[in-house]
Design a protein around this motif. Structure first.
Motif, PDB file in Angstrom:
ATOM      1  N   ASN A 281       0.848  -1.179   0.000  1.00 42.23           N
ATOM      2  CA  ASN A 281       0.000   0.000   0.000  1.00 42.23           C
ATOM      3  C   ASN A 281       0.892   1.241   0.000  1.00 42.23           C
ATOM      4  O   ASN A 281       1.728   1.412   0.881  1.00 42.23           O
ATOM      5  CB  ASN A 281      -0.879  -0.051   1.256  1.00 42.23           C
TER       6      ASN A 281
ATOM      7  N   VAL B 172      -5.278  -6.081   3.932  1.00 39.59           N
ATOM      8  CA  VAL B 172      -3.902  -5.609   4.062  1.00 39.59           C
ATOM      9  C   VAL B 172      -3.239  -6.297   5.252  1.00 39.59           C
ATOM     10  O   VAL B 172      -3.840  -6.391   6.332  1.00 39.59           O
ATOM     11  CB  VAL B 172      -3.872  -4.071   4.248  1.00 39.59           C
TER      12      VAL B 172
ATOM     13  N   GLN C  25       1.964  -3.787   5.600  1.00 35.29           N
ATOM     14  CA  GLN C  25       0.928  -3.048   4.877  1.00 35.29           C
ATOM     15  C   GLN C  25       0.881  -3.441   3.405  1.00 35.29           C
ATOM     16  O   GLN C  25       0.590  -2.643   2.526  1.00 35.29           O
ATOM     17  CB  GLN C  25       1.079  -1.538   5.096  1.00 35.29           C
TER      18      GLN C  25
ATOM     19  N   VAL D   6      -0.860  -5.276   0.344  1.00 35.62           N
ATOM     20  CA  VAL D   6      -2.206  -5.645  -0.074  1.00 35.62           C
ATOM     21  C   VAL D   6      -2.203  -7.140  -0.388  1.00 35.62           C
ATOM     22  O   VAL D   6      -1.516  -7.595  -1.303  1.00 35.62           O
ATOM     23  CB  VAL D   6      -2.656  -4.833  -1.309  1.00 35.62           C
TER      24      VAL D   6
ATOM     25  N   ALA E 136      -6.344  -0.618   5.713  1.00 32.44           N
ATOM     26  CA  ALA E 136      -6.915  -1.088   4.448  1.00 32.44           C
ATOM     27  C   ALA E 136      -7.832  -0.061   3.803  1.00 32.44           C
ATOM     28  O   ALA E 136      -8.366  -0.294   2.715  1.00 32.44           O
ATOM     29  CB  ALA E 136      -7.691  -2.393   4.675  1.00 32.44           C
TER      30      ALA E 136
END
Length: 206
Positions: A64, A97, A102, A104, A201
């Protein structure tokens, strides 16, 4: 007013980059194993289109880019899930997530639906994925309704079942069937947005 989105179609009738969901949908409707994804900016979409779709869809998706600061009292070895909807109902998507990096882990949509349904499906998606991997890590969601629906093993949406929502209701039925057929050790924890900020997320469309 909804923010502009760009849609990359890697596998469809006419692969390319489209600036509306309607144009994207026209390229993927009826196409088996269609590969597509939405992006917030045109440069992101152009980079994605020139790359392999596997880098952006599923477990190999990139980290992310909007990393959130995670409070010290939050489990790092956990999944966070969230949904976003352009209109409610409207074009809905959800993702999961992994908090430690972090990254995805999964992304689904867009499909016509509501935010609450997306939150529900995201939790069940996470549960099924973690069971497949033999993991008991917890799942964070910021939706009280979705958490309650999962506990009750039923998506209590009031959205009418129509030709437009038929695909979504097929997903709901599959999720409910999974919940009735499977047990899981994973704790589903309410993400307290007022204390911890937006869930990692989050799609950042508020």
């Amino acid at each position: 007013m909804a923010k502009q989105r760009y849609y990359v179609v890697w596998n469809g009738l006419n692969p390319g980059i489209y600036d509306s969901w309607e144009e994207c949908q026209a390229q993927i409707k009826g196409v088996k194993q269609a590969l597509y994804k939405s992006f917030a900016t045109l440069p992101e979409a152009e980079r994605a289109y020139s790359s392999q779709p596997q880098l952006y869809i599923g477990a190999n998706a990139p980290k992310n880019t909007d990393k959130k600061e995670i409070p010290a009292n939050i489990h790092r070895d956990a999944l966070a899930v969230d949904a976003a909807c352009s209109g409610n109902p409207g074009q809905m998507e959800y993702r999961g997530v992994y908090l430690a990096t972090q990254q995805v882990v999964f992304h689904f949509g867009p499909v016509y639906g509501t935010n609450n349904i997306g939150e529900f499906l995201a939790i069940v998606h996470a549960l099924a994925l973690l069971k497949q991997k033999g993991s008991n890590m917890p799942i964070y969601s910021d939706s009280r309704n979705a958490i309650l629906w999962v506990k009750q093993r039923r998506c209590k949406t009031k959205l009418p079942r129509t030709a437009e929502t038929e695909e979504l209701f097929t997903l709901i039925e599959r999720a409910e069937k999974w919940l009735h057929s499977n047990s899981y050790p994973n704790h589903i924890i309410k993400w307290e947005t007022s204390e911890w900020g937006e869930i990692p997320a989050d799609f950042g469309r508020k």
